[in-house]
Design an enzyme around this catalytic site. Structure first.
Site, PDB file in Angstrom:
ATOM      1  N   HIS A  44       0.871  -1.187   0.000  1.00 13.03           N
ATOM      2  CA  HIS A  44       0.000   0.000   0.000  1.00 13.03           C
ATOM      3  C   HIS A  44       0.903   1.230   0.000  1.00 13.03           C
ATOM      4  O   HIS A  44       1.165   1.826   1.048  1.00 13.03           O
ATOM      5  CB  HIS A  44      -0.911  -0.010   1.221  1.00 13.03           C
ATOM      6  CG  HIS A  44      -1.957   1.065   1.203  1.00 13.03           C
ATOM      7  ND1 HIS A  44      -3.204   0.879   1.760  1.00 13.03           N
ATOM      8  CD2 HIS A  44      -1.963   2.320   0.707  1.00 13.03           C
ATOM      9  CE1 HIS A  44      -3.918   1.986   1.607  1.00 13.03           C
ATOM     10  NE2 HIS A  44      -3.174   2.874   0.971  1.00 13.03           N
ATOM     11  N   GLU A  74      -2.496  -1.676  -3.259  1.00 15.07           N
ATOM     12  CA  GLU A  74      -3.571  -0.903  -2.655  1.00 15.07           C
ATOM     13  C   GLU A  74      -3.231   0.582  -2.732  1.00 15.07           C
ATOM     14  O   GLU A  74      -2.058   0.954  -2.751  1.00 15.07           O
ATOM     15  CB  GLU A  74      -3.744  -1.284  -1.180  1.00 15.07           C
ATOM     16  CG  GLU A  74      -4.044  -2.738  -0.931  1.00 15.07           C
ATOM     17  CD  GLU A  74      -4.141  -3.059   0.549  1.00 15.07           C
ATOM     18  OE1 GLU A  74      -4.706  -4.113   0.881  1.00 15.07           O
ATOM     19  OE2 GLU A  74      -3.641  -2.261   1.373  1.00 15.07           O
ATOM     20  N   HIS A 202      -7.679  -6.354   7.252  1.00  9.36           N
ATOM     21  CA  HIS A 202      -7.419  -5.361   8.291  1.00  9.36           C
ATOM     22  C   HIS A 202      -7.630  -5.990   9.667  1.00  9.36           C
ATOM     23  O   HIS A 202      -8.740  -6.326  10.056  1.00  9.36           O
ATOM     24  CB  HIS A 202      -8.280  -4.102   8.170  1.00  9.36           C
ATOM     25  CG  HIS A 202      -7.624  -2.911   8.820  1.00  9.36           C
ATOM     26  ND1 HIS A 202      -6.791  -2.050   8.136  1.00  9.36           N
ATOM     27  CD2 HIS A 202      -7.636  -2.471  10.084  1.00  9.36           C
ATOM     28  CE1 HIS A 202      -6.342  -1.116   8.950  1.00  9.36           C
ATOM     29  NE2 HIS A 202      -6.831  -1.356  10.148  1.00  9.36           N
TER      30      HIS A 202
END
Length: 255
Positions: A44, A74, A202
């Site tokens: 990310h 991401e 997450h």
């Protein structure tokens, strides 16, 4: 089909950047994860490059292609280029990842903590989804399980959603998982009915992943980083990845 594990290596880059050198080596860590059975690698990159940098993205793209595993990038598609950060779309043009996961995180966020609100920015989001799909990438949108408009992700052109599992992890840790699991199961059913594939990520951990997969139907992929790297401090990286793979193999994707 077994749920796939994509290991997020951001935390390796955080540790490296804390000293300003080259260690630990993000590519070497990702290679170890793949050797232990990870089905893919997730990064990310953020505009401030506080962990994963643009050069890491290029190097990890080469590594995943070498080993024939999925590369998942991401990021916030609305964040403009700045400094050494070329922007999410440009990074994906350079690497053509198998999957792009779009996340509506702002610069001030410590970590991603909410999904898209499909009542806003839908026209621009649809245009960006089209741009990423032209690269040959599968597109997934980060969403909250309680979002009543999950099916709109399909209308916008997305292939999958990624359920933001932070609230589930918190509920599981406090002994209140059942209500959260019902919410996530309903979200997965609504997504599936709309023709969307389902990812999740997450704060998933060895302690809560099995219960989540047992209750939530059709999860194709989980992206796990913080917990996996934290557990690796005690177990070793190889053992930590293998523990997750074992959890995934003990279940299967049910419709």
């Amino acid at each position: 089909m077994t749920t796939q594990l994509s290991v997020n290596v951001n935390k390796i880059a955080v540790l490296r950047n804390s000293r300003g050198g080259a260690d630990p080596d993000v590519v070497q860590a990702a290679r170890a994860c793949i050797a232990a059975g990870a089905h893919g690698i997730t990064v990310h990159p953020r505009p401030d490059q506080r962990h994963i940098r643009a050069d890491d993205v290029l190097a990890l793209s080469a590594l995943t292609r070498e080993h024939g595993v999925e590369f998942n990038i991401e990021g916030n598609p609305f964040a403009p280029p700045r400094g050494d950060y070329p922007g999410l779309l440009q990074l994906c043009r350079a690497t053509r990842p198998e999957q792009v996961t779009l996340v509506p995180d702002g610069d001030g966020q410590l970590t991603s903590d909410h999904g898209f609100d499909f009542a806003q920015d839908t026209v621009q989001l649809a245009e960006l989804i089209t741009a990423f799909k032209r690269l040959g990438s599968r597109v997934s949108l980060f969403v909250d399980a309680g979002n009543p408009d999950i099916a709109r992700a399909a209308t916008l052109g997305a292939d999958r959603i990624e359920l933001y599992t932070g609230p589930y992890a918190h509920a599981h840790a406090s002994g209140q998982a059942d209500t959260a699991l019902a919410l996530f199961a309903n979200a997965a059913q609504r997504a599936s009915a709309a023709g969307l594939g389902i990812n999740a990520g997450h704060d998933l951990s060895q302690a809560n992943l099995g219960d989540f997969l047992a209750a939530v139907p059709g999860v194709l992929e989980v992206s796990i980083g913080h917990a996996l790297i934290s557990e690796a401090l005690y177990q070793g990286l190889d053992a930590s990845v293998r523990a997750y793979v074992d959890i995934l193999r003990s279940g299967h994707v049910s419709a």
